[in-house]
Every structure is written in structure tokens, then in C-alpha cells.
Motif scaffolding. Structure first.
Motif, PDB file in Angstrom:
ATOM      1  N   UNK A   1       0.858  -1.183   0.000  1.00  0.00           N
ATOM      2  CA  UNK A   1       0.000   0.000   0.000  1.00  0.00           C
ATOM      3  C   UNK A   1       0.898   1.239   0.000  1.00  0.00           C
ATOM      4  N   UNK A   2       0.847   2.053  -1.051  1.00  0.00           N
ATOM      5  CA  UNK A   2       1.694   3.253  -1.034  1.00  0.00           C
ATOM      6  C   UNK A   2       1.200   4.237   0.015  1.00  0.00           C
ATOM      7  N   UNK A   3       2.123   4.919   0.637  1.00  0.00           N
ATOM      8  CA  UNK A   3       1.797   5.850   1.690  1.00  0.00           C
ATOM      9  C   UNK A   3       1.280   7.155   1.074  1.00  0.00           C
ATOM     10  N   UNK A   4       0.098   7.603   1.538  1.00  0.00           N
ATOM     11  CA  UNK A   4      -0.547   8.778   0.930  1.00  0.00           C
ATOM     12  C   UNK A   4       0.054  10.074   1.452  1.00  0.00           C
ATOM     13  N   UNK A   5       1.372  10.181   1.302  1.00  0.00           N
ATOM     14  CA  UNK A   5       2.067  11.376   1.764  1.00  0.00           C
ATOM     15  C   UNK A   5       3.091  11.835   0.737  1.00  0.00           C
ATOM     16  N   UNK A   6       2.891  11.403  -0.510  1.00  0.00           N
ATOM     17  CA  UNK A   6       3.821  11.778  -1.568  1.00  0.00           C
ATOM     18  C   UNK A   6       3.379  11.127  -2.861  1.00  0.00           C
TER      19      UNK A   6
ATOM     20  N   UNK B   1      -7.155 -12.453  -7.895  1.00  0.00           N
ATOM     21  CA  UNK B   1      -7.658 -11.201  -7.328  1.00  0.00           C
ATOM     22  C   UNK B   1      -6.445 -10.339  -6.978  1.00  0.00           C
ATOM     23  N   UNK B   2      -6.434  -9.104  -7.499  1.00  0.00           N
ATOM     24  CA  UNK B   2      -5.267  -8.227  -7.371  1.00  0.00           C
ATOM     25  C   UNK B   2      -5.685  -6.979  -6.589  1.00  0.00           C
ATOM     26  N   UNK B   3      -5.121  -6.825  -5.381  1.00  0.00           N
ATOM     27  CA  UNK B   3      -5.574  -5.775  -4.467  1.00  0.00           C
ATOM     28  C   UNK B   3      -4.466  -4.792  -4.090  1.00  0.00           C
ATOM     29  N   UNK B   4      -4.877  -3.554  -3.927  1.00  0.00           N
ATOM     30  CA  UNK B   4      -3.957  -2.541  -3.423  1.00  0.00           C
ATOM     31  C   UNK B   4      -4.791  -1.400  -2.849  1.00  0.00           C
ATOM     32  N   UNK B   5      -4.158  -0.347  -2.412  1.00  0.00           N
ATOM     33  CA  UNK B   5      -4.864   0.809  -1.864  1.00  0.00           C
ATOM     34  C   UNK B   5      -3.870   1.742  -1.195  1.00  0.00           C
TER      35      UNK B   5
ATOM     36  N   UNK C   1       3.860   8.934  -6.428  1.00  0.00           N
ATOM     37  CA  UNK C   1       4.514   7.686  -6.831  1.00  0.00           C
ATOM     38  C   UNK C   1       5.676   8.012  -7.776  1.00  0.00           C
ATOM     39  N   UNK C   2       6.867   7.512  -7.442  1.00  0.00           N
ATOM     40  CA  UNK C   2       7.994   7.724  -8.358  1.00  0.00           C
ATOM     41  C   UNK C   2       8.459   6.396  -8.962  1.00  0.00           C
ATOM     42  N   UNK C   3       9.430   6.498  -9.869  1.00  0.00           N
ATOM     43  CA  UNK C   3       9.874   5.320 -10.606  1.00  0.00           C
ATOM     44  C   UNK C   3      10.370   4.205  -9.686  1.00  0.00           C
ATOM     45  N   UNK C   4      10.966   4.591  -8.556  1.00  0.00           N
ATOM     46  CA  UNK C   4      11.476   3.596  -7.619  1.00  0.00           C
ATOM     47  C   UNK C   4      10.358   2.726  -7.058  1.00  0.00           C
ATOM     48  N   UNK C   5       9.212   3.334  -6.783  1.00  0.00           N
ATOM     49  CA  UNK C   5       8.073   2.556  -6.280  1.00  0.00           C
ATOM     50  C   UNK C   5       7.655   1.500  -7.305  1.00  0.00           C
ATOM     51  N   UNK C   6       7.572   1.938  -8.569  1.00  0.00           N
ATOM     52  CA  UNK C   6       7.117   1.016  -9.616  1.00  0.00           C
ATOM     53  C   UNK C   6       8.026  -0.198  -9.707  1.00  0.00           C
ATOM     54  N   UNK C   7       9.333   0.051  -9.621  1.00  0.00           N
ATOM     55  CA  UNK C   7      10.300  -1.034  -9.768  1.00  0.00           C
ATOM     56  C   UNK C   7      10.314  -1.943  -8.545  1.00  0.00           C
ATOM     57  N   UNK C   8       9.957  -1.381  -7.389  1.00  0.00           N
ATOM     58  CA  UNK C   8       9.996  -2.172  -6.166  1.00  0.00           C
ATOM     59  C   UNK C   8       8.882  -3.192  -6.125  1.00  0.00           C
ATOM     60  N   UNK C   9       7.641  -2.744  -6.242  1.00  0.00           N
ATOM     61  CA  UNK C   9       6.522  -3.653  -6.036  1.00  0.00           C
ATOM     62  C   UNK C   9       5.529  -3.714  -7.193  1.00  0.00           C
ATOM     63  N   UNK C  10       5.242  -2.552  -7.806  1.00  0.00           N
ATOM     64  CA  UNK C  10       4.043  -2.503  -8.649  1.00  0.00           C
ATOM     65  C   UNK C  10       4.191  -3.158 -10.011  1.00  0.00           C
TER      66      UNK C  10
END
Ligand SMILES: [Zn+2]
Ligand SMILES: [Zn+2]
Length: 685
Positions: free
Chosen positions: A9-14, A43-47, A16-25
Motif C-alpha cells: 500500500x503506497x503511503x498517501x504522503x507523496x 484477485x489483485x488488491x492494493x490501496x 509515486x515515483x519510478x522507484x516505487x514502480x520497480x519495487x513492487x508494482x
């Protein structure tokens, strides 16, 4: 088999940058798209993770409410994930009542079963702000490494988890005063009690599904230190209220509620689908394979804390949650050789990146550079090279040359397949192997290799096209030519399937160019091995599949990185002149003029002599347009004139102004005019 996939779950305080995408998404999305093509039940979940102190600190800094902070970042994340092609079944947020209920239900059950322990403990309290200083609300010198800005919960310099009363010279982050030590009660989750079972759980799952080395090493280091009780409550007002009487003014610690966000996202998905209990088919069934995709900073929560919470719940016998079968955490991605850093402003948000380039180009380069076993790098030059030399020159080129050849020589329909020669058979063999090879790598979470293998099919296909020389056999042996082209178009179809998890937008464009019935998902993964387009199948209209990235586009991004969002806009072409203040522009008196008469200037093949009426005035203008307009064409035309230009002599003739004309790089010229009738002399501005 059912497959449940969650992405951190990405933290709603910033943003999304390229690093996030490469890490999990991106890895999660490739995995899910592949499983769907395998026609498995996924079933694919996030939030968004919307609680925690970082959000309230941002709110205080900006003098807005925490709600305003999350209402800025949650929709932004949701949009950028959609633009990037993330195929979540549900993207939820932890501020919804459904999530609060879920988290409170876990807490209440643990409290009821006496799993949680209450402790009276010393905490730092600011008498000026009248509050306990949880986590980031207090800073001081790290007792371990002497870093001057250690937070109340952790020192970012040495990584040690801290007890805030151990901070040297602590200061309240809000008002800067020195807090006092005061006692308060908190509830603790006895993580240590689950250590043995956790070690067994990880050993068993790792044996079965092949956990990654980096993840196992990380867990081992935690086990080696020994797991300790972890506080599950905080003295804060923003978060999920503690559902125990006498504790209403405290909230559940964000680490406890955030991981449960996956479950509430499933519940929300079921509600939206109108089948309230459908989430149980994934979360509460033994035959579900649950894979949790995260970045390495989340390993402890997903490999240790969350499974322990689920074990504790399952022990109550109320229901049995499925535990992660695998947690394929990635390492970090660096950008141009440096760590992404919000505080230093280094890196690029995905939303900004996608303003410059299509999502698939980013997906492809990230996929070949995923930090699967160690930190990796994203370089813009590499991005340009991958896009141009691989996506465009290998995949795009193969698809486009095949379509072009069929359109030109076979009236856009698939030529019949004749007997196969050795080369053809080799091509067929590559197709036959591809779904197994690429799919096997994806199943083992080796997305980089899977990407390279999929591209190798296109690489081989280009070689097959060249070696078959259809442009030669077209004249000498039309059946032979047809057979080779028949196979090429089948390969195009297979590539659409194999590439769909990686570059879904491009894959679907290929699919519609092929004029295939149904969707790629209808066809299914295994269908990539088949030659299923029938002889005579009519193809759709070809279009350029991948546009190459020009140097100028990369320079624009570099400019953006150097100057940020609020910097000057990049110059659109190298020929644009430096900025001028508006005052300079206002010095130019532009007027609408009507050409009354025109004639060639003797002995000049470029100049026309025009008499131009500007209101009540008349000016003679010598214009260099004779190669583009005849004298007759000019008479009666409304033109834009620089009326206050210093008079000058051209070829012995006085020119009392200048008329405006546009010319392109090929030397074509067109005089500037207006698109409705206006009186001559009107000002142009
Ligand atoms: Zn430290
Ligand atoms: Zn204070």
C-alpha cells in the motif's frame, strides 16, 4: 487454484515515483496479467495507506487537515497507476469505515483473547502542545550512532529502532521545546511468542515456492536478534480509534492497521461487485496462493509481522486466513546513479514522466532493470536506448515490416501456409517453447529474464524474416514467400500475447491491428505457441507501433530534473530565441494592411514592391516574397505589417515597413493574414 496478489500500500504522503514502480508494482502487475492469461482465478488488491505520523506532520507543516493531505495523494496515486497500466481489481484506501471496522475487529479479538499485553511506559510529552510525542514528533541525538536527527521511533542513519526516552537531547518537532517524560499505557503485540512458528513458516514456504535470497537473509537477521513485543497503540488522534473503553483517545499503530488494508480492499472489492462475501473465497481458503509484492523496506512487516497477526487470528478459530506463500521483495532502484529522495527532490514522479513518454516504454525499461536481487539503476540514456533499439527496432520493426509486406503484396490478408523448410520449422519451434520459457520465469518471479526471453522471440523473428528473404521469393517462388510471411504474422500474434504482461498497451494495439476476435485474454497464454490465424484472414490497418525517443525529448526531461516543476519551460526547439519582457514586444506596432497594388522590383527575382493601405495611411513595402507569390496574388490581400519599422532601402527602393510571413525549414513561405474581415489599420497584438 485461486491466486491472491497484493502490492504494497503506497503511503498517501507523496507522489509515486519510478522507484516505487520497480519495487513492487510493475512486478506484481506482470505476474497478475500473466496469471490471468493462464486463465487462473486471480484477485489483485492494493490501496493507499492513509494513517501514521508522517501524514499529520505534513498537515501541520502545510496548515491543512490530515484528510486534505490524503485527499491530495490518494486520487493522484490512483490515476497514475491507471495511466501506468496497473490492473488492480480494487484500489482502496485505509481511511474508509470498512477498513476501520476490519482493523478494530482484529484488535478487539486480540484484546478479548488476551493476546495483547498492556504496559505502562515512559513517553516524551510536550507540555506546551499538551501531547505525547509519538514517533516523528520528537527528534534527538541517536544513542547508538550519535546522528543528530534521530526520530523517536527509529534512527534513519543507523537503522536502529529506538525507544524515544533514550534519545539524547530530545526536542518537540512542533514547538522545539524539550519534552518531559510522562507515563502512559499502551498495548503490545507479543511478536516474540511467534518466532518459532514464523521461522518454520518461512522455511516451509521458501522450500515450496522459492523465496528470494535477499528476503531470507533479511528475515534471518531479525530472527537472530530475537523478536520482541511491539506496541500496537499510539497517543495520536489521526488513525483507527482503539476499540477498548478507556482508550478512545488513542489510535491503533499504523503498522498494525496498514497490513490489514489488503483484507479490507478485498472486502471493498466484493461489496462493489455486489457479492459481499466473495472476498472470503480468496482470503479464507486453504487452496489460495497468496503472493505479496513489496519493496525491501517492507520485508519485516510482510514476512514477520503480518503472518504473526494472521497466525494469532487463525488461532482464535473464528476463521482461517491464508498466509503469504511468497513475498518477492525487490531491492531499490536508483535514478541516474543516485537514490530517489523526496527531501532532496531527486528523482521523477511517474505522473511527470508519463507526460513525456508512453507508459509501455517505461514499463519495458523498468522490467529489464528490476532490482530483483540487488539495487539497480535507471538511466535516461539507457531508457532511450532500450526504447529505440529494442522496443522500436526489434519488436516494432518486426511487426511493422510484416504488416507492410502483407499490405503491399498480399492485399492485407494472411497468405496460405505451404510446406515448411528447416528455417520455418526452427521458427515454429521457438514459438512452441516461448510460453513455457517466459511463463516459467514469471512463475519464479524472474521478471527481468522473462522480459529478455520475450524480446528474444522478436529478435529471432526479425532474423527469420531476413533469412527467409521474402522480397526475393516474392518473384521466384510465391508459395515459399507466402509461407514465410504466414509464419511471420503468426509470430506477430504470439508476440502480442507474450508481451501483454510487459507492455499491455502495445500488445493490445497489435491485437487490433491483427483484427483478431475477442481479447488477448480470451486467446490465453498457451495460444502463443499456436499458428491459429487462418489462411486468408483479413488484417486491420497497420500503424507505427513504437515511436523512437529523440535526444531532444531526453534533454527536456533533464531540464525538468534540473529546474523542477516550477522552473522555466524547456525551449521547444534549438532556434527559439531568449525570453523578452512584454514591454519589448509592445514596442512593435503591428497593423493590419490591405495590399492595393503590387509589382516586381526590376532586376530582382525575390522582391515585390507593394502599396499597402493602413487605415488612412499608405506605405510602400518591399517584400522578399516574389518566389512564392505573384504580384496579382498579392493584390487585395490583408497582411500584417510592422508599421513602425525604421525605413530602409532595398535594391534602391524605399521600404517603409515589413510584412509578416511564416516559413518552414524546407523554405516554404506563407504570408500572415487574418481569418475574418477587419478594417485596415486595425492593431494586431
Ligand atoms: Zn543512529
Ligand atoms: Zn511542543
Amino acid at each position: 487454484m485461486r491466486i491472491l496478489v497484493t502490492a504494497a500500500l503506497p503511503y498517501a504522503n507523496g507522489y509515486i515515483h519510478l522507484g516505487h514502480l520497480a519495487g513492487a508494482y510493475l512486478p506484481a502487475d506482470i505476474y497478475v496479467r500473466y496469471q490471468r492469461l493462464k486463465k487462473r482465478d486471480v484477485l489483485f488488491l492494493c490501496g493507499s495507506d492513509e494513517h501514521g505520523v508522517a501524514i499529520t506532520v505534513t498537515a501541520e507543516k502545510e496548515k491543512i487537515t490530515p484528510q486534505a493531505v490524503i485527499d491530495r495523494y490518494h486520487p493522484a496515486s490512483q490515476k497514475v497507476f491507471a495511466d501506468f497500466g496497473m490492473s488492480f481489481d480494487n484500489y482502496s484506501r485505509t481511511s474508509i469505515p470498512l477498513h476501520h471496522e476490519t482493523a478494530q475487529d482484529f484488535f478487539k479479538e486480540f484484546h478479548k483473547q488476551a493476546i495483547l499485553k498492556e504496559k505502562r511506559e515512559k513517553q516524551l510529552y510536550c507540555e506546551k502542545d499538551r501531547m505525547f510525542l509519538a514517533d516523528r514528533y520528537v527528534e534527538g541525538v541517536c544513542p547508538n550512532c550519535k546522528h543528530p536527527q534521530a526520530r523517536g521511533d527509529q534512527c534513519e542513519n543507523c537503522g536502529t529502532w529506538l525507544n524515544q526516552v533514550d534519545l539524547i537531547d530530545p526536542k518537540c518537532k512542533i514547538c522545539g521545546t524539550t519534552p518531559v517524560v510522562k507515563e502512559t499505557n499502551h498495548w503490545y503485540f507479543p511478536l516474540g511468542k511467534y518466532q518459532k512458528r514464523l521461522e518454520e513458516y518461512i522455511a516451509e514456504r521458501s522450500e515450496r515456492d522459492g523465496w528470494k535470497e535477499n528476503v531470507l537473509r533479511y528475515c534471518e537477521s531479525w530472527f537472530k536478534k530475537g523478536l520482541e513485543d511491539r506496541a500496537v497503540t499510539r497517543d495520536l488522534s489521526w488513525g483507527v480509534q482503539v476499540p477498548v473503553s478507556g482508550y478512545e483517545h488513542k489510535v491503533i499503530y499504523v503498522w498494525f492497521d496498514a497490513v490489514l488494508g489488503y483484507i479490507s480492499s478485498g472486502k471493498e472489492w466484493a461489496q462493489k461487485a455486489g457479492r459481499k462475501d466473495a472476498w472470503e473465497d480468496y482470503w479464507l481458503r486453504k487452496d489460495t496462493k497468496y503472493v505479496a509484492f513489496i519493496g525491501k523496506d517492507n520485508i519485516v512487516f510482510h514476512c514477520i509481522v503480518f503472518p504473526a497477526m494472521l497466525m494469532a487470528w487463525n488461532d482464535t478459530g473464528r476463521s482461517q486466513y491464508v498466509l503469504p506463500e511468497n513475498v518477492p521483495a525487490n531491492e531499490f532502484l536508483n535514478f541516474e546513479g543516485q537514490k530517489f529522495s523526496k527531501s532532496r527532490g531527486w528523482g521523477i514522479d511517474v505522473a511527470d514522466f508519463l507526460k513525456y513518454f508512453p507508459a509501455d516504454t517505461l514499463r519495458y525499461t523498468l522490467a529489464v532493470n528490476l532490482p530483483e536481487s540487488r539495487d539497480s539503476d535507471f538511466y535516461l540514456k539507457d531508457f532511450q536506448a532500450r526504447t529505440n533499439n529494442e522496443l522500436a527496432d526489434i519488436l516494432g520493426n518486426f511487426v511493422n515490416r510484416t504488416f507492410a509486406f502483407i499490405e503491399r503484396n498480399f492485399e492485407s490478408s494472411v497468405p496460405p501456409k505451404g510446406s515448411l523448410n528447416a528455417l520455418d520449422k526452427e521458427m515454429c519451434e521457438v514459438l512452441k517453447q516461448a510460453p513455457g520459457t517466459v511463463g516459467g520465469l514469471i512463475e519464479r518471479y524472474r521478471f527481468r529474464e522473462a522480459t529478455l526471453e520475450a524480446m528474444n522471440v522478436a529478435r529471432f523473428a526479425n532474423k527469420y524474416f531476413n533469412d527467409s528473404e521474402p522480397w526475393k521469393t516474392l518473384k521466384s517462388d510465391r508459395d515459399r514467400c507466402g509461407t514465410a510471411i504466414h509464419l511471420c504474422v503468426q509470430v506477430v500474434r504470439s508476440l502480442a500475447i507474450l508481451m501483454e504482461p510487459l507492455v499491455p498497451f502495445t500488445a493490445n494495439r497489435i491485437w487490433s491491428m491483427l483484427n483478431e476476435r475477442g481479447t488477448i485474454r480470451d486467446a490465453g497464454w498457451e495460444s502463443a505457441a499456436e499458428l491459429s490465424l487462418p489462411d486468408g484472414h483479413k488484417l486491420g490497418k497497420p500503424e507505427i507501433l513504437v515511436n523512437k525517443i529523440e535526444d531532444k525529448q531526453i534533454e527536456d526531461v533533464v531540464h525538468f530534473l534540473e529546474h523542477g516543476k516550477d522552473g522555466p519551460p524547456p525551449t521547444k526547439s534549438a532556434n527559439v530565441k531568449p525570453f523578452i519582457p512584454i514591454e519589448d514586444f509592445k514596442k512593435i506596432d503591428l497593423r493590419l494592411g490591405k495590399v492595393i497594388s503590387a509589382e516586381r522590383v526590376p532586376k530582382s527575382d525575390k522582391l515585390l514592391k507593394l502599396q499597402v493601405e493602413i487605415g488612412s495611411e499608405r506605405k510602400q513595402i518591399i517584400a522578399g516574397i516574389a518566389q512564392h507569390y505573384s504580384a496579382d496574388q498579392m493584390v487585395g490581400k490583408m497582411v500584417v505589417v510592422v508599421a513602425n519599422l525604421q525605413p530602409a532601402k532595398l535594391m534602391g527602393q524605399e521600404s517603409q515597413g515589413m510584412l509578416l510571413a511564416a516559413s518552414d525549414s524546407d523554405g516554404k513561405l506563407s504570408v500572415v493574414t487574418v481569418d475574418s474581415e477587419l478594417a485596415s489599420g486595425s492593431a494586431v497584438k
